[in-house]
Design an enzyme around this catalytic site. Structure first.
Site, PDB file in Angstrom:
ATOM      1  N   ARG A 125      -8.956   0.593   4.443  1.00 33.86           N
ATOM      2  CA  ARG A 125      -7.612   1.433   4.260  1.00 33.86           C
ATOM      3  C   ARG A 125      -6.296   0.475   4.026  1.00 33.86           C
ATOM      4  NH1 ARG A 125      -6.597   5.721   8.078  1.00 33.86           N
ATOM      5  NH2 ARG A 125      -4.745   6.400   6.369  1.00 33.86           N
ATOM      6  N   LYS A 140       0.905  -1.134   0.132  1.00 34.81           N
ATOM      7  CA  LYS A 140       0.177  -0.231  -0.217  1.00 34.81           C
ATOM      8  C   LYS A 140       0.954   1.379   0.108  1.00 34.81           C
ATOM      9  CE  LYS A 140      -1.288   1.774   4.460  1.00 34.81           C
ATOM     10  NZ  LYS A 140      -1.519   2.916   4.645  1.00 34.81           N
ATOM     11  N   ASN A 141       1.716   1.314   0.582  1.00 35.33           N
ATOM     12  CA  ASN A 141       2.640   2.596   0.911  1.00 35.33           C
ATOM     13  C   ASN A 141       3.595   3.179  -0.118  1.00 35.33           C
ATOM     14  OD1 ASN A 141       1.717   3.535   2.943  1.00 35.33           O
ATOM     15  ND2 ASN A 141       2.731   2.769   5.300  1.00 35.33           N
ATOM     16  N   ARG A 150      -2.312  11.198   4.252  1.00 33.40           N
ATOM     17  CA  ARG A 150      -0.927  11.331   4.826  1.00 33.40           C
ATOM     18  C   ARG A 150      -0.546  11.507   3.933  1.00 33.40           C
ATOM     19  NH1 ARG A 150       2.001  14.419   8.386  1.00 33.40           N
ATOM     20  NH2 ARG A 150       3.873  13.440   7.838  1.00 33.40           N
ATOM     21  N   ASP A 193       4.704   0.251  12.057  1.00 35.78           N
ATOM     22  CA  ASP A 193       3.313  -0.347  11.630  1.00 35.78           C
ATOM     23  C   ASP A 193       2.865  -1.958  11.757  1.00 35.78           C
ATOM     24  OD1 ASP A 193       3.442   2.119  10.154  1.00 35.78           O
ATOM     25  OD2 ASP A 193       3.447   0.958   8.481  1.00 35.78           O
ATOM     26  N   ARG A 206       1.825  14.278  13.707  1.00 39.21           N
ATOM     27  CA  ARG A 206       1.925  14.297  12.606  1.00 39.21           C
ATOM     28  C   ARG A 206       1.923  15.408  12.278  1.00 39.21           C
ATOM     29  NH1 ARG A 206      -0.660   8.967   9.428  1.00 39.21           N
ATOM     30  NH2 ARG A 206       1.407   9.118   8.802  1.00 39.21           N
ATOM     31  N   PRO A 207       3.277  16.617  12.329  1.00 41.30           N
ATOM     32  CA  PRO A 207       3.203  17.933  11.534  1.00 41.30           C
ATOM     33  C   PRO A 207       3.918  17.736  10.326  1.00 41.30           C
ATOM     34  CG  PRO A 207       5.430  17.192  13.145  1.00 41.30           C
ATOM     35  CD  PRO A 207       4.098  16.134  13.327  1.00 41.30           C
ATOM     36  N   ILE A 208       3.918  18.647   9.442  1.00 39.98           N
ATOM     37  CA  ILE A 208       4.862  18.857   8.043  1.00 39.98           C
ATOM     38  C   ILE A 208       5.801  20.278   7.315  1.00 39.98           C
ATOM     39  CG2 ILE A 208       2.139  18.127   7.255  1.00 39.98           C
ATOM     40  CD1 ILE A 208       1.416  20.755   6.104  1.00 39.98           C
ATOM     41  N   ASP A 209       6.290  20.394   8.967  1.00 40.00           N
ATOM     42  CA  ASP A 209       7.319  21.672   8.722  1.00 40.00           C
ATOM     43  C   ASP A 209       8.026  20.241   7.917  1.00 40.00           C
ATOM     44  OD1 ASP A 209       7.629  19.067  11.051  1.00 40.00           O
ATOM     45  OD2 ASP A 209       8.582  20.187  11.386  1.00 40.00           O
ATOM     46  N   CYS A 242      -3.987   7.931   9.337  1.00 42.59           N
ATOM     47  CA  CYS A 242      -4.230   7.617  11.220  1.00 42.59           C
ATOM     48  C   CYS A 242      -4.106   8.718  11.912  1.00 42.59           C
ATOM     49  CB  CYS A 242      -3.306   6.614  10.598  1.00 42.59           C
ATOM     50  SG  CYS A 242      -3.600   5.124   9.916  1.00 42.59           S
TER      51      CYS A 242
HETATM   52  C1  EPZ Z   1       4.743   6.855   6.614  1.00 43.21           C
HETATM   53  O1  EPZ Z   1       4.627   7.677   7.800  1.00 43.21           O
HETATM   54  C2  EPZ Z   1       3.792   5.776   6.216  1.00 43.21           C
HETATM   55  N1  EPZ Z   1       3.221   6.109   5.809  1.00 43.21           N
HETATM   56  C3  EPZ Z   1       3.265   5.069   8.060  1.00 43.21           C
HETATM   57  O2  EPZ Z   1       2.353   4.384   8.134  1.00 43.21           O
HETATM   58  C4  EPZ Z   1       4.941   3.781   8.753  1.00 43.21           C
HETATM   59  O3  EPZ Z   1       4.287   4.260  10.137  1.00 43.21           O
HETATM   60  C5  EPZ Z   1       5.456   5.305   8.449  1.00 43.21           C
HETATM   61  O4  EPZ Z   1       5.941   5.957   7.574  1.00 43.21           O
HETATM   62  C6  EPZ Z   1       7.128   5.454   8.836  1.00 43.21           C
HETATM   63  O5  EPZ Z   1       7.191   4.063   9.178  1.00 43.21           O
HETATM   64  C7  EPZ Z   1       3.094   5.621   4.903  1.00 43.21           C
HETATM   65  O6  EPZ Z   1       3.886   5.743   4.044  1.00 43.21           O
HETATM   66  C8  EPZ Z   1       1.997   6.888   3.604  1.00 43.21           C
HETATM   67  P1  EPZ Z   1       7.390   9.521   8.854  1.00 43.21           P
HETATM   68  P2  EPZ Z   1       5.503   9.361   7.496  1.00 43.21           P
HETATM   69  O7  EPZ Z   1       7.364  11.429   7.798  1.00 43.21           O
HETATM   70  O8  EPZ Z   1       5.744   9.304   6.314  1.00 43.21           O
HETATM   71  C9  EPZ Z   1       7.887  13.168  12.373  1.00 43.21           C
HETATM   72  C10 EPZ Z   1       0.617   3.063   7.687  1.00 43.21           C
HETATM   73  O9  EPZ Z   1      -0.128   2.287   8.758  1.00 43.21           O
HETATM   74  N2  EPZ Z   1       8.073  14.422  11.573  1.00 43.21           N
HETATM   75  O10 EPZ Z   1       8.605   8.864   8.296  1.00 43.21           O
HETATM   76  O11 EPZ Z   1       3.656   9.625   7.780  1.00 43.21           O
HETATM   77  C11 EPZ Z   1       6.341  12.350  12.362  1.00 43.21           C
HETATM   78  O12 EPZ Z   1       5.127  13.405  13.212  1.00 43.21           O
HETATM   79  C12 EPZ Z   1       0.784   4.718   7.639  1.00 43.21           C
HETATM   80  O13 EPZ Z   1       0.370   2.316   7.110  1.00 43.21           O
HETATM   81  C13 EPZ Z   1       7.778  15.272  11.607  1.00 43.21           C
HETATM   82  O14 EPZ Z   1       8.159  16.080  12.738  1.00 43.21           O
HETATM   83  O15 EPZ Z   1       5.896   9.024   8.507  1.00 43.21           O
HETATM   84  C14 EPZ Z   1       6.752  10.970  13.176  1.00 43.21           C
HETATM   85  O16 EPZ Z   1       7.367  11.217  14.506  1.00 43.21           O
HETATM   86  C15 EPZ Z   1       0.782   4.853   9.452  1.00 43.21           C
HETATM   87  N3  EPZ Z   1       7.770  16.483  10.471  1.00 43.21           N
HETATM   88  C16 EPZ Z   1       8.355  10.860  12.211  1.00 43.21           C
HETATM   89  O17 EPZ Z   1       8.698  12.473  12.150  1.00 43.21           O
HETATM   90  C17 EPZ Z   1       7.479  16.013   9.285  1.00 43.21           C
HETATM   91  O18 EPZ Z   1       6.863  16.947   8.586  1.00 43.21           O
HETATM   92  C18 EPZ Z   1       9.278  10.041  11.181  1.00 43.21           C
HETATM   93  O19 EPZ Z   1       7.350   9.788  10.216  1.00 43.21           O
HETATM   94  C19 EPZ Z   1       6.970  14.570   9.000  1.00 43.21           C
HETATM   95  C20 EPZ Z   1       7.588  13.884  10.180  1.00 43.21           C
END
Ligand code: EPZ
Length: 419
Positions: A399, A23-24, A94, A306, A123-126, A118
């Protein structure tokens, strides 16, 4: 109308189960198709809600997407007619934020709302916004709506302040058509990213270093056509392996890549799970007595967050105490309260850590699925439990897992979907 699962637990399961495309990976490759006006064929696409929502989102932008076979899609972003992401759909996934870079590269502007997905933490986007700015975008925000514009994306250097999967993918996709060289440091190394990059390179991109923490992208003018087959979903494979171990079942998991789950296998060994790995399968056999092990989630190749919820369910069936440390998302342990309602003995130390005392007998209850991965963990708990469990809000599980009840029924599970 909302649907529920009714599960009768306490049975041993037996048989074989096939793994679908990831999926991802699907979410990112569909997004990447916006980078070219050439046709792409995407194969092995899992039929899950998150993917359907993204396909709808892309169609709304003017992308032509045709399903030509069971899991095969033809995608052509000949022209991008709309640069605003449809709010109702972008709120649900997301990964919608990953569309921003390619649209910006092609059209010079894009507008989107804060992405959904989820509810597992803030989940910030900074990081995305800083990255887009570094590559030449102007960002304005009004009432949670973001508008990005550019007079031309330019390669630059960017160091991720923390490792981010979607962040890494988003900036790769933003840099592919930018002028000049981009160097990204502290990048994520997930197999889905490598598969995406290998394919982009086949279509004419110039990206080096994927699978390491530094990725270099030399901008190109355009990408050509191509066919991409999605890699197997490692989270599905790991989930079914844990399900087998937790229920004391004999299950062979086919069409997967066990190399993508090395950290899980290490934890299995410590737990004493009886399992065997092949080149493209995993076989789990009943284990007389499970031992506990501590888990700390980590970016790839560490223990994947996950699989933390399913593994925590496994630990409720093991002898001793285990500390589960969820390092990535601060709300990804809240479901343990539901396991306690089912008979678990789990103590929350703080938002990131719980202690699981086992083994405990679990009992059927009426419960609600909070998100995809906690949802599937509750399905596993229900299959372990004595009696009947009703799981509500299963849209969350749909999902990420295609027709989960039919696949589990085939290996002997008593699970049915009711309206
Ligand atoms: C991906 O999420 C996956 N989603 C998630 O799977 C998975 O849990 C996660 O990676 C970790 O492996 C998809 O691929 C669609 P990150 P992602 O950015 O990319 C912080 C599922 O169940 N962060 O690697 O959103 C964040 O809060 C989903 O299929 C910031 O601080 O995760 C986290 O603590 C759920 N600022 C860390 O980074 C930002 O701008 C890692 O998150 C972005 C992220």
């Amino acid at each position: 109308m909302s649907e529920k699962f009714i599960i009768e637990g306490g049975k041993k399961l037996e048989g074989e189960i096939e793994i679908n495309g990831a999926k991802n990976a699907a979410l990112k490759i569909f997004a990447a198709s916006l980078l070219t006006d050439q046709e792409w064929q995407i194969e092995n696409v899992p039929q899950v809600k998150d993917v359907f929502n993204e396909i709808e989102l892309l169609r709304d932008l003017g992308v032509q997407i045709e399903k030509i076979d069971e899991r095969i899609y033809k995608v052509k972003a000949g022209d991008i007619k709309n640069t605003k992401l449809r709010e109702d759909l972008a709120k649900k996934i997301r990964a919608s934020i990953i569309l921003a870079g390619p649209i910006l590269a092609r059209k010079g502007e894009v507008e989107f709302i804060y992405p959904g997905g989820c509810v597992i933490g803030r989940r910030p986007i900074d990081i995305f916004l800083d990255g887009f700015k570094t590559l030449g975008a102007e960002v304005t925000e009004t009432n949670g709506r973001f508008r990005l514009t550019t007079s031309g994306l330019r390669g630059n250097n960017f160091v991720f302040p923390r490792v981010s999967v979607t962040g890494t993918e988003a900036l790769i996709l933003t840099a592919v058509l930018a002028k000049g060289k981009t160097i990204l440091k502290n990048t994520a190394q997930e197999p889905e990213i490598k598969a995406l990059v290998d394919f982009l390179n086949k279509c004419g991109a110039k990206i080096k270093g994927t699978g390491t923490s530094t990725i270099e992208i030399e901008g190109v003018n355009k990408l050509g056509k191509g066919t991409f087959k999605l890699i197997p979903d490692r989270i599905e494979a790991g989930t079914f392996a844990i399900l087998a171990a937790a229920t004391g079942s004999h299950i062979k998991i086919n069409n997967c890549n066990p190399q993508h789950l090395e950290s899980l296998w290490l934890h299995f060994k410590k737990t004493g799970v009886n399992f065997e790995l092949g080149e493209n399968f995993v076989q789990v056999k009943p284990t007389p007595k499970l031992k506990t092990v501590n888990v700390t989630t980590h970016e790839y190749p560490g223990f994947v967050t996950d699989l933390q919820p399913p593994f925590t369910v496994l630990m409720t069936q093991a002898e001793g105490q285990s500390l589960i440390h969820e390092t990535l998302f601060e709300s990804r342990l809240l479901y343990t309260d539901i396991l306690n309602q089912m008979g678990g003995n789990i103590i929350m130390c703080d938002p990131h850590r719980v202690i699981v005392n086992g083994p405990t007998r679990l009992y059927g209850k009426t419960i609600t699925s909070p998100d995809i991965r906690a949802g599937i963990a509750l399905v596993i708990a229900a299959l372990v439990a004595q009696g009947t469990t009703t799981i509500e809000n299963i849209e969350q599980i749909d999902r990420g897992y295609e027709k989960i009840e039919e696949r589990l029924q085939k290996i002997g599970a008593s699970i049915k979907r009711v309206k």
